[in-house]
Enzyme design. Structure first.
Site, short mmCIF file in Angstrom:
data_model
loop_
_atom_site.label_atom_id
_atom_site.label_comp_id
_atom_site.label_asym_id
_atom_site.label_seq_id
_atom_site.Cartn_x
_atom_site.Cartn_y
_atom_site.Cartn_z
N GLU A 157 54.71 62.15 50.28
CA GLU A 157 55.34 62.05 48.96
C GLU A 157 56.84 61.78 48.93
O GLU A 157 57.62 62.57 48.38
CB GLU A 157 55.04 63.32 48.16
CG GLU A 157 53.56 63.49 47.84
CD GLU A 157 53.27 64.66 46.91
OE1 GLU A 157 54.17 65.49 46.67
OE2 GLU A 157 52.13 64.75 46.43
N GLU A 269 45.94 63.47 48.50
CA GLU A 269 46.00 64.75 47.79
C GLU A 269 45.44 64.58 46.40
O GLU A 269 45.77 63.63 45.69
CB GLU A 269 47.43 65.28 47.67
CG GLU A 269 48.01 65.88 48.93
CD GLU A 269 49.36 66.54 48.68
OE1 GLU A 269 49.61 66.94 47.51
OE2 GLU A 269 50.15 66.64 49.62
#
Length: 349
Positions: A157, A269
Site C-alpha cells: 500500500e 487484501e
C-alpha cells in the site's frame, strides 16, 4: 466511486477485446494474510513486540484448503541499514516461517508491509531512493530466487507518493530482482493504497490504471496487486459494510481493466465483518473473481494471526468456539477446482 453507467461501459468494452491466453479456471491462489511480522517498531523484540505464525496456525489454514499465505514483515527489521546486509536473525525467522508454509503445501507471498516508506522516509526520497529500494529487493530476491511457491510482493500500500514516482520505484525493484537472476512472479501495487475503487482515478500524480501500464519486466511475469474493503470509505477500519455495493463494482471495474489490457490481478487484501451486507458483498466479490480466472490469479483475505484480538470484526484466526462466517465463505470459495499457478517462470522464456 464509479457510476453504474461507467461500470457497464467498461464491462462492454472488455467483452469486445479478445481475452489473453490464460487459464480460465478459478483463481489458483486463494488464502489469507497471516499478520504479526509487521507489528511494532523496527527495534521491537521478537515474541514481545512482533511475531510470525506458528505451525499450528499454518496447518489450520492448509487444512481449510487455502493455497497461499501473504506474509507481512518490516523492511527496516530485515535490512537495518539502507544498502546494507539483511539481518541474519530476522531473515532466518522469515525463512523458517516460509519453510513451514511450504511444508504444508501453500505458496508464500513475501510482503514488505511498509506503505511506501523506510522508517519515515518515503521511497524515492534520499536516503530511501529508488536505488536503495532496488538494492533491498536484489538482496531479498537472491535468498528466494526461483524457489517454487515463492512470490514477491513489491510493497504494501504505497499511498501518498505520486503514481509516476511510484512507477519509477517499482521498475527499479523489478530490474534488481531480474538482475539477481530471480524468475519469481512479482506482484506490483499502485499508489493511493492500491485501491481497486480508485484504480482508474487520478488520486495523486496520475491514475494507477494509466500510469502503472508503464511497468517494465524483462520476463513479463508480473501481476497487479489491488486491495479493496467493503466499509463506507474502503479503508477497512469500520465494522459495517455501507460500501459493499461500491466494492463489488470496484472489483468488476478492475476485472474489466485487466481484460482490456491483457493483464492479471491479485486481490492482496480485502475483508469485512460478518453482518448480512458484508457477507453478501464478499460472496459477490468471490463470484466475480471465480468467473474471471483469466484475469485474477487469486486473493488473500485480511486477516488472521495469533495476536489478533478475538473481538476484531474481520479476524478469521481460529479460536475456541464456532468458526467465523467469513472463514466458512473462504473455505467454500476455495473448493472450486483451479488450475496450477506458475510461481517461477522457466528459464529461457
Amino acid at each position: 466511486m464509479r457510476t453504474r453507467r461507467h461500470l457497464t461501459a467498461l464491462l462492454l468494452a472488455a467483452a469486445l477485446v479478445p481475452s489473453p491466453t490464460l487459464a480460465a479456471d478459478p483463481p489458483c491462489y486463494r488464502g489469507v494474510n497471516l499478520s504479526g511480522g509487521e507489528y511494532g517498531e523496527r527495534d521491537g523484540t521478537f515474541g514481545t513486540n512482533y511475531t510470525y505464525p506458528s505451525e499450528e496456525t499454518i496447518r489450520y489454514f492448509a487444512k481449510k484448503g487455502m493455497s497461499v499465505i501473504r506474509l507481512p514483515f518490516r523492511w527496516e527489521r530485515l535490512q537495518p541499514a539502507l544498502g546494507g546486509r539483511l539481518d541474519e536473525d530476522e531473515l532466518k525467522r522469515i525463512k523458517d516461517t516460509v519453510g513451514l508454509i511450504r511444508k504444508h503445501g501453500m505458496a508464500v507471498l513475501l510482503d514488505p508491509h511498509n506503505f511506501g516508506y523506510y522508517d519515515k522516509v518515503q521511497i524515492g526520497t534520499a536516503p530511501a531512493t529508488d536505488a536503495a529500494f532496488g538494492d533491498f529487493w536484489a538482496r531479498l530476491a537472491v535468498e528466494f530466487a526461483n524457489q517454487d511457491g515463492i512470490l514477491f510482493g513489491l510493497m504494501n500500500e504505497p499511498h501518498d507518493i505520486k503514481a509516476t514516482d511510484w512507477l519509477d520505484a517499482a521498475n527499479a525493484a523489478i530490474r534488481s530482482i531480474r538482475a539477481a537472476g530471480a524468475r519469481n512472479l512479482i506482484l506490483v501495487p499502485g499508489t493511493a493504497w492500491s485501491g481497486a475503487h480508485s484504480w482508474e482515478e487520478d488520486v495523486i500524480g496520475g491514475a494507477n490504471g494509466t500510469v502503472m501500464l508503464g511497468v517494465r519486466d524483462p520476463l513479463d511475469f508480473y501481476a497487479y496487486e489491488v486491495h479493496q474493503y467493503l466499509d463506507i470509505d474502503s479503508s477497512g477500519t469500520h465494522p459495517t459494510c455501507e460500501g459493499a455495493t461500491g466494492a463489488v463494482e470496484a472489483i468488476a471495474g478492475v476485472t474489466a481493466w485487466l481484460k482490456k489490457n491483457h493483464k492479471r490481478g491479485f486481490l492482496g487484501e480485502f475483508g469485512a465483518a460478518a453482518d448480512k451486507d458484508c457477507m453478501s458483498g464478499l460472496t459477490e466479490i468471490y463470484s466475480t473473481m471465480s468467473d474471471n480466472g483469466d484475469a485474477w490469479l487469486g486473493w488473500s483475505y485480511w486477516a488472521a494471526g495469533e495476536w489478533w484480538p478475538a473481538d476484531e470484526p474481520f479476524n478469521v484466526q481460529p479460536r475456541k468456539g464456532a468458526e467465523r462466517p467469513q472463514m466458512r465463505l473462504l473455505v467454500n470459495s476455495a473448493k472450486a477446482k483451479a488450475g496450477a499457478c506458475a510461481s517461477v517462470k522457466p528459464a529461457g522464456k
